[in-house]
Design a protein around this motif. Structure first.
Motif, short mmCIF file in Angstrom:
data_model
loop_
_atom_site.label_atom_id
_atom_site.label_comp_id
_atom_site.label_asym_id
_atom_site.label_seq_id
_atom_site.Cartn_x
_atom_site.Cartn_y
_atom_site.Cartn_z
N LEU A 111 -44.51 -22.73 -27.52
CA LEU A 111 -45.49 -23.22 -28.37
C LEU A 111 -45.75 -24.80 -28.02
CD1 LEU A 111 -47.78 -23.25 -30.74
CD2 LEU A 111 -45.60 -23.95 -32.21
N LEU A 112 -46.90 -25.23 -27.42
CA LEU A 112 -47.11 -26.42 -27.12
C LEU A 112 -48.32 -27.21 -27.86
CD1 LEU A 112 -47.07 -26.22 -23.21
CD2 LEU A 112 -45.28 -26.99 -24.67
N LEU A 113 -48.44 -28.23 -28.50
CA LEU A 113 -49.30 -28.86 -29.33
C LEU A 113 -49.80 -29.90 -28.78
CD1 LEU A 113 -47.25 -28.67 -32.73
CD2 LEU A 113 -48.97 -26.88 -31.68
N HIS A 114 -51.15 -30.23 -28.65
CA HIS A 114 -51.91 -31.30 -27.96
C HIS A 114 -52.88 -31.91 -29.02
CE1 HIS A 114 -50.52 -29.28 -24.32
NE2 HIS A 114 -50.96 -28.40 -24.74
N ARG A 115 -52.56 -33.20 -29.22
CA ARG A 115 -53.71 -33.86 -29.99
C ARG A 115 -54.48 -34.92 -29.35
NH1 ARG A 115 -49.90 -36.84 -34.44
NH2 ARG A 115 -51.85 -37.37 -35.31
N PHE A 116 -55.86 -34.76 -29.93
CA PHE A 116 -56.89 -35.48 -29.18
C PHE A 116 -57.75 -36.17 -30.18
CE2 PHE A 116 -55.92 -32.27 -26.36
CZ PHE A 116 -55.80 -32.73 -24.99
N ASP A 117 -58.23 -37.19 -29.89
CA ASP A 117 -59.34 -37.94 -30.74
C ASP A 117 -60.45 -37.67 -30.01
OD1 ASP A 117 -57.54 -38.93 -32.63
OD2 ASP A 117 -57.54 -40.93 -31.72
N LEU A 118 -61.64 -36.85 -30.67
CA LEU A 118 -62.99 -36.59 -30.16
C LEU A 118 -63.81 -37.59 -30.43
CD1 LEU A 118 -62.85 -32.87 -30.86
CD2 LEU A 118 -62.09 -33.86 -28.99
N ARG A 119 -64.64 -38.22 -29.50
CA ARG A 119 -65.44 -39.37 -29.83
C ARG A 119 -66.85 -38.79 -29.94
NH1 ARG A 119 -62.56 -41.57 -25.78
NH2 ARG A 119 -64.24 -41.31 -24.26
N LEU A 120 -67.40 -39.13 -31.07
CA LEU A 120 -69.07 -38.55 -31.32
C LEU A 120 -69.96 -39.40 -30.52
CD1 LEU A 120 -68.45 -37.57 -35.09
CD2 LEU A 120 -67.75 -36.16 -33.22
N ARG A 121 -70.91 -38.56 -30.42
CA ARG A 121 -72.09 -39.31 -29.61
C ARG A 121 -72.96 -39.98 -30.83
NH1 ARG A 121 -73.24 -37.28 -24.86
NH2 ARG A 121 -72.18 -35.21 -24.24
N HIS A 122 -72.89 -39.67 -31.84
CA HIS A 122 -73.55 -40.49 -32.83
C HIS A 122 -72.62 -40.34 -34.10
CE1 HIS A 122 -77.30 -40.95 -30.70
NE2 HIS A 122 -76.96 -39.48 -30.53
N THR A 123 -72.82 -41.43 -35.05
CA THR A 123 -72.01 -41.31 -36.27
C THR A 123 -72.60 -39.85 -37.15
OG1 THR A 123 -71.86 -43.49 -36.45
CG2 THR A 123 -71.66 -42.29 -38.77
N PHE A 124 -71.78 -38.98 -37.45
CA PHE A 124 -72.06 -37.61 -38.23
C PHE A 124 -71.84 -37.86 -39.75
CE2 PHE A 124 -71.55 -33.41 -39.36
CZ PHE A 124 -72.71 -32.66 -38.56
N THR A 125 -72.92 -37.78 -40.25
CA THR A 125 -72.82 -37.89 -41.74
C THR A 125 -73.52 -36.38 -42.31
OG1 THR A 125 -73.37 -40.19 -41.71
CG2 THR A 125 -73.80 -39.17 -43.64
N ILE A 126 -72.67 -36.14 -43.40
CA ILE A 126 -73.26 -35.06 -44.32
C ILE A 126 -72.98 -35.64 -45.65
CG2 ILE A 126 -72.40 -33.32 -42.86
CD1 ILE A 126 -69.93 -32.76 -44.04
N ALA A 127 -73.25 -34.85 -46.85
CA ALA A 127 -73.38 -35.31 -48.29
C ALA A 127 -72.06 -35.94 -48.54
CB ALA A 127 -73.65 -34.18 -49.04
N HIS A 128 -70.70 -35.58 -48.11
CA HIS A 128 -69.50 -35.96 -48.73
C HIS A 128 -68.56 -36.55 -47.46
CE1 HIS A 128 -67.62 -32.63 -46.91
NE2 HIS A 128 -68.49 -31.71 -47.69
N ASP A 129 -69.30 -37.12 -46.31
CA ASP A 129 -68.38 -37.46 -45.31
C ASP A 129 -69.27 -38.00 -44.21
OD1 ASP A 129 -66.27 -37.83 -43.77
OD2 ASP A 129 -66.17 -35.95 -42.61
N SER A 130 -68.45 -39.20 -43.63
CA SER A 130 -69.32 -39.58 -42.32
C SER A 130 -67.88 -40.34 -41.44
CB SER A 130 -70.17 -41.07 -42.81
OG SER A 130 -70.85 -41.76 -41.83
N ARG A 131 -68.12 -40.06 -40.22
CA ARG A 131 -67.25 -40.25 -39.24
C ARG A 131 -67.98 -40.40 -37.72
NH1 ARG A 131 -67.21 -34.83 -40.58
NH2 ARG A 131 -67.37 -33.44 -38.84
#
Length: 343
Positions: free
Chosen positions: A3-23
């Motif tokens: 079992l191998l685990l890989h963590r990544f930070d995915l960069r969004l093309r644009h700020t992504f916003t829904i009613a309860h979150d923005s990232r």
């Protein structure tokens, strides 16, 4: 088995916003099950709304590492059952592991996953492209940046929503044909607003409304199920397998998220039950890379609708897998889910 685990930070093309979150960045964990020369891959993203962090997923998967690596499991379903008691409070971690197991088992069989399941990949539904909440000008520019036959528009601001859709409709049709909309109100409307908006939404080319009311408003949802001229699709109201039965009396269809329900294994059971209860079925994504998106793709022959644009919303995809041609999903020419990490 390793079992191998890989963590990544995915960069969004644009700020992504829904009613309860923005990232602007989406953290994700990719699980690899390595068996000799073969590796299976699965994925789950961090989600603060559900209390899921990368560290928590790593910790929880670490607690079942010995079972995963030493037990004699011959199917993804068997592994899901083996670790479920330990991971039942973390369906995101179980999802990533389950996707990896299905990928590996299909690779062992020498088949694409859909073929291993006995499914025909034609015809399959188009995927929408999601336009997150923003100013009208920015949302319009996002649409124009990505010409697409089918958009899911994030709404939920109330009185401005119809004006926004009117603006987008004026500028979206192309020489490749008319563009269709889906709207996701992210629990931001009332029953009265939804019924008032619905006739014009139909005129604006909207196919359905996703989760217009808060998940606990069952009285309002019963009214919409009976009176809405547009299909109402459950999202926040349909998280796990047990939710399907209840949704049958309050919605016309359900949207399944693999990370929320615990992976492909329970998703397939949810799809079967939804069909038995006369519900339409959609599967959605959580801004995963090509690993998670490729896993979703193999469910396509079973679906009415799909929202699997997550890999299109990021700039640094750490993997390869399925690709897209103006909404049409193209499977990778390989076994398993077709996903692979980029070295």
């Amino acid at each position: 088995m390793e079992l191998l685990l890989h963590r990544f930070d995915l960069r969004l093309r644009h700020t992504f916003t829904i009613a309860h979150d923005s990232r602007d960045v989406q953290q994700t964990l990719i699980v690899e099950l390595r068996d000799g020369a073969l590796s299976g891959f699965g994925e789950a993203t961090a989600n603060p709304y559900y209390g899921i962090t990368i560290d928590r997923m790593i910790t929880d998967l670490g607690q079942v590492r010995s079972q995963i690596e030493t037990a004699d499991w011959s199917s993804a379903e068997a592994l899901w059952e083996l670790v479920h008691d330990a991971l039942k409070t973390n369906p995101f971690a179980q999802c990533a592991l389950d996707e990896a197991a299905h990928d590996l088992v299909a690779k062992r069989a020498g088949k694409p996953l859909y073929a291993h399941w006995g499914l025909d990949p034609t015809p399959i539904p188009l995927t929408n492209f999601t336009i997150g909440l923003d100013t009208p000008a920015v949302m319009l520019s996002k649409m124009q940046e990505m010409p697409w036959p089918l958009y899911k528009i994030k709404l939920g601001r109330g009185d401005d929503d119809l004006a926004l859709l009117r603006l987008l409709r004026q500028h979206c049709d192309t020489d490749r044909g008319p563009v269709r909309f889906r709207v996701d109100a992210n629990c931001g409307w009332t029953a009265e607003q939804t019924l008032a908006y619905a006739p014009e939404l139909i005129e604006l080319g909207v196919e359905f409304i996703e989760q217009p009311l808060p998940a606990g408003d069952w009285v309002g949802m019963a009214r919409l199920c009976a009176e809405s001229p547009l299909p109402i699709i459950a999202d926040e109201s349909c998280i796990a397998e047990a939710d399907v039965a209840r949704c049958a009396n309050y919605f016309h269809g359900i949207n399944i998220k693999l990370t929320k329900c615990g992976g492909l294994t329970p998703a397939r059971r949810m799809i079967a039950e939804a069909r038995q209860r006369g519900l339409s079925v959609m599967v959605g994504c959580m801004t995963e890379s090509s690993v998670g998106i490729s896993a979703i793709a193999h469910l396509l022959p079973l679906l009415d609708y799909v929202d699997m644009d997550g890999s299109l919303l990021i700039t640094n995809d750490p993997a390869t897998g399925v690709t897209f041609d103006y909404g049409q999903v193209r499977f990778a020419d390989s076994n398993g889910t077709g996903a692979a990490l980029i070295n």
